[in-house]
Motif scaffolding. Sequence first.
Motif, PDB file in Angstrom:
ATOM      1  N   LEU A   1      15.084   1.091  49.310  1.00 60.63           N
ATOM      2  CA  LEU A   1      15.744  -0.079  48.720  1.00 60.63           C
ATOM      3  C   LEU A   1      14.688  -1.090  48.264  1.00 60.63           C
ATOM      4  O   LEU A   1      14.233  -1.926  49.034  1.00 60.63           O
ATOM      5  N   ALA A   2      14.299  -0.991  46.999  1.00 61.84           N
ATOM      6  CA  ALA A   2      13.275  -1.879  46.457  1.00 61.84           C
ATOM      7  C   ALA A   2      13.890  -3.222  46.065  1.00 61.84           C
ATOM      8  O   ALA A   2      15.085  -3.329  45.807  1.00 61.84           O
ATOM      9  N   GLY A   3      13.048  -4.238  46.014  1.00 61.68           N
ATOM     10  CA  GLY A   3      13.507  -5.578  45.689  1.00 61.68           C
ATOM     11  C   GLY A   3      13.333  -5.933  44.231  1.00 61.68           C
ATOM     12  O   GLY A   3      13.224  -5.068  43.353  1.00 61.68           O
ATOM     13  N   SER A   4      13.252  -7.220  43.960  1.00 62.64           N
ATOM     14  CA  SER A   4      13.300  -7.735  42.594  1.00 62.64           C
ATOM     15  C   SER A   4      12.106  -7.315  41.753  1.00 62.64           C
ATOM     16  O   SER A   4      12.212  -7.215  40.527  1.00 62.64           O
ATOM     17  N   ARG A   5      10.963  -7.062  42.370  1.00 58.94           N
ATOM     18  CA  ARG A   5       9.765  -6.717  41.612  1.00 58.94           C
ATOM     19  C   ARG A   5       9.766  -5.271  41.115  1.00 58.94           C
ATOM     20  O   ARG A   5       8.824  -4.835  40.445  1.00 58.94           O
ATOM     21  N   ARG A   6      10.825  -4.540  41.402  1.00 56.24           N
ATOM     22  CA  ARG A   6      10.877  -3.152  40.951  1.00 56.24           C
ATOM     23  C   ARG A   6      10.767  -3.043  39.435  1.00 56.24           C
ATOM     24  O   ARG A   6      10.255  -2.049  38.906  1.00 56.24           O
ATOM     25  N   VAL A   7      11.228  -4.043  38.701  1.00 55.95           N
ATOM     26  CA  VAL A   7      11.177  -3.986  37.241  1.00 55.95           C
ATOM     27  C   VAL A   7       9.739  -3.917  36.734  1.00 55.95           C
ATOM     28  O   VAL A   7       9.486  -3.450  35.622  1.00 55.95           O
ATOM     29  N   LYS A   8       8.796  -4.345  37.572  1.00 59.09           N
ATOM     30  CA  LYS A   8       7.387  -4.330  37.174  1.00 59.09           C
ATOM     31  C   LYS A   8       6.590  -3.279  37.944  1.00 59.09           C
ATOM     32  O   LYS A   8       5.764  -2.567  37.352  1.00 59.09           O
ATOM     33  N   ALA A   9       6.850  -3.165  39.245  1.00 59.40           N
ATOM     34  CA  ALA A   9       5.984  -2.358  40.108  1.00 59.40           C
ATOM     35  C   ALA A   9       6.544  -0.994  40.460  1.00 59.40           C
ATOM     36  O   ALA A   9       5.853  -0.181  41.061  1.00 59.40           O
ATOM     37  N   GLY A  10       7.818  -0.714  40.129  1.00 60.33           N
ATOM     38  CA  GLY A  10       8.405   0.558  40.519  1.00 60.33           C
ATOM     39  C   GLY A  10       9.013   0.489  41.910  1.00 60.33           C
ATOM     40  O   GLY A  10       9.124  -0.584  42.514  1.00 60.33           O
ATOM     41  N   GLY A  11       9.407   1.649  42.424  1.00 61.09           N
ATOM     42  CA  GLY A  11      10.065   1.726  43.722  1.00 61.09           C
ATOM     43  C   GLY A  11       9.152   2.195  44.822  1.00 61.09           C
ATOM     44  O   GLY A  11       7.945   2.408  44.629  1.00 61.09           O
ATOM     45  N   ALA A  12       9.729   2.397  45.999  1.00 63.65           N
ATOM     46  CA  ALA A  12       8.947   2.801  47.170  1.00 63.65           C
ATOM     47  C   ALA A  12       8.211   4.110  46.926  1.00 63.65           C
ATOM     48  O   ALA A  12       7.051   4.270  47.334  1.00 63.65           O
ATOM     49  N   ARG A  13       8.857   5.082  46.279  1.00 60.32           N
ATOM     50  CA  ARG A  13       8.224   6.379  46.077  1.00 60.32           C
ATOM     51  C   ARG A  13       6.972   6.275  45.212  1.00 60.32           C
ATOM     52  O   ARG A  13       6.059   7.100  45.326  1.00 60.32           O
ATOM     53  N   ASP A  14       6.898   5.247  44.361  1.00 57.31           N
ATOM     54  CA  ASP A  14       5.721   5.079  43.505  1.00 57.31           C
ATOM     55  C   ASP A  14       4.514   4.569  44.277  1.00 57.31           C
ATOM     56  O   ASP A  14       3.393   4.596  43.760  1.00 57.31           O
ATOM     57  N   HIS A  15       4.730   4.113  45.511  1.00 56.03           N
ATOM     58  CA  HIS A  15       3.644   3.570  46.330  1.00 56.03           C
ATOM     59  C   HIS A  15       3.388   4.405  47.576  1.00 56.03           C
ATOM     60  O   HIS A  15       2.550   4.046  48.397  1.00 56.03           O
ATOM     61  N   LEU A  16       4.112   5.508  47.708  1.00 60.32           N
ATOM     62  CA  LEU A  16       3.920   6.423  48.840  1.00 60.32           C
ATOM     63  C   LEU A  16       2.881   7.462  48.445  1.00 60.32           C
ATOM     64  O   LEU A  16       3.117   8.289  47.561  1.00 60.32           O
ATOM     65  N   LEU A  17       1.723   7.433  49.097  1.00 60.47           N
ATOM     66  CA  LEU A  17       0.630   8.340  48.757  1.00 60.47           C
ATOM     67  C   LEU A  17       0.674   9.635  49.550  1.00 60.47           C
ATOM     68  O   LEU A  17       0.207  10.678  49.081  1.00 60.47           O
ATOM     69  N   GLY A  18       1.208   9.587  50.764  1.00 58.91           N
ATOM     70  CA  GLY A  18       1.225  10.788  51.591  1.00 58.91           C
ATOM     71  C   GLY A  18       2.075  10.603  52.826  1.00 58.91           C
ATOM     72  O   GLY A  18       2.467   9.487  53.172  1.00 58.91           O
ATOM     73  N   ALA A  19       2.376  11.707  53.478  1.00 58.72           N
ATOM     74  CA  ALA A  19       3.206  11.646  54.690  1.00 58.72           C
ATOM     75  C   ALA A  19       2.953  12.860  55.560  1.00 58.72           C
ATOM     76  O   ALA A  19       2.587  13.939  55.068  1.00 58.72           O
ATOM     77  N   HIS A  20       3.122  12.674  56.872  1.00 57.73           N
ATOM     78  CA  HIS A  20       3.243  13.767  57.836  1.00 57.73           C
ATOM     79  C   HIS A  20       4.707  13.795  58.259  1.00 57.73           C
ATOM     80  O   HIS A  20       5.313  12.741  58.484  1.00 57.73           O
ATOM     81  N   ALA A  21       5.275  14.967  58.368  1.00 59.36           N
ATOM     82  CA  ALA A  21       6.695  15.051  58.689  1.00 59.36           C
ATOM     83  C   ALA A  21       6.997  16.376  59.370  1.00 59.36           C
ATOM     84  O   ALA A  21       6.177  17.306  59.374  1.00 59.36           O
ATOM     85  N   VAL A  22       8.182  16.459  59.957  1.00 58.60           N
ATOM     86  CA  VAL A  22       8.677  17.677  60.595  1.00 58.60           C
ATOM     87  C   VAL A  22       9.929  18.101  59.835  1.00 58.60           C
ATOM     88  O   VAL A  22      10.873  17.316  59.693  1.00 58.60           O
TER      89      VAL A  22
END
Length: 412
Positions: free
Chosen positions: A114-135
């Motif tokens: 759930l991105a906020g107001s700056r999404r129109v310029k900076a994109g969403g969370a997935r655009d700033h996720l570089l990597g993850a460890h997961a199961v």
Amino acid sequence: MDILKIRDAKDVEAVVRAAIASEQPLEIIGHGSRRGIGQVMATNAVLDLSALNAVISYEPNELIITVEAGAPLADVLSLIDSKNQQFAFDPMDPAPLLGTAERGTVGGMIGTGLAGSRRVKAGGARDHLLGAHAVSGFGDSFKTGGKVVKNVTGYDLCKLLAGSWGTLAVMTEVTLKVMPRPESERTLVLRGLDDLTANRAMTTALGSPFDVSGAAHLPASTPRAGPDGLDQLGATDEALTLLRLEGTAASATHRAAALGRMLASFGAVATLEDAASAAAWSTVRDARPFAADGPLGTSVVWRIVCPPASGGALGQALARETGGAVFYDWGGGLLWAALPPKADAQAALVRQRVEAVGGHGTLLRASDELRQKVDVFHPQAGGVAALGERVRASFDPKGILNRGRLTRGEAA
């Protein structure tokens, strides 16, 4: 209810494998701040990730932070703020809207997207996720992406986890890009515009060369009582259109003046500076006009995404036909609608209007009883739904993870 508290990623593997063996679906939570969003899940087993709360590394000079998924978001934001940095996608805090005490965890921030107001310029969370460890739903740990985008195997794979609502894998660690916090901000305020005129003003501003980072409109009917950043802007029965510019003080001031001249045909322009501007945008980002403890706290709340140019007409139609209240973010591309709590949340009407303009709507706030009767997330077209199901089956073939969170009736 069985609450399964874990200590590390190995514990997560063991819990998921045991759930597979017993065919017992798991509800994945951090602080539980977003449990009230989505379909009601039928499970009595909860996987609690709150113990995975460490900051693994933070490299301010490299603009990278790696944290465990259960790290409290408030603490992480405080840490990066101490270095004058931020998450540029401006994550929403759903606590005021849902009436919860917790802001939640980093994993919840990524999982819900759930991105906020700056999404129109900076994109969403997935655009700033570089990597993850997961199961995964196989009970196997995997790593995707890393700290450097170039030549990182699986960089795009982690993008699937953002906005997946915990249905693909259990994230245990994430690496995120951070950005310098702007030195200064200015918000232009236009008063008294109707929804369609405000929509044109926002579209004009976003299409200008002045690098606008926020464009929102609150009609006169939108509640603004209380110390929420908007109560200082004059009469509470006056429509407000907000346009934000950020950067160095000299740049923000210069661009604000130039944009103000461009928008002169829409009316007189006032300016908010720095702290006052930040307070106003915090209110818009977190949908505080529809807060659970406010005058519309008993309303059901829809979050609607549509083409920005269609936002004003869609919002006007919904307010008129439902008797509810709306306000706009993302230049008209995001509508928040608070509607009277009828038996079906007026879902048929909302989705008919939203689909007509090529958008989609999510029932973000409603009672458990209502969420059992209504599709919370917008039903997908057949081909898209089939593709999504194939992706999910490749991660979690038995539907162990957050079964029924996205699709009504699936929990059975």
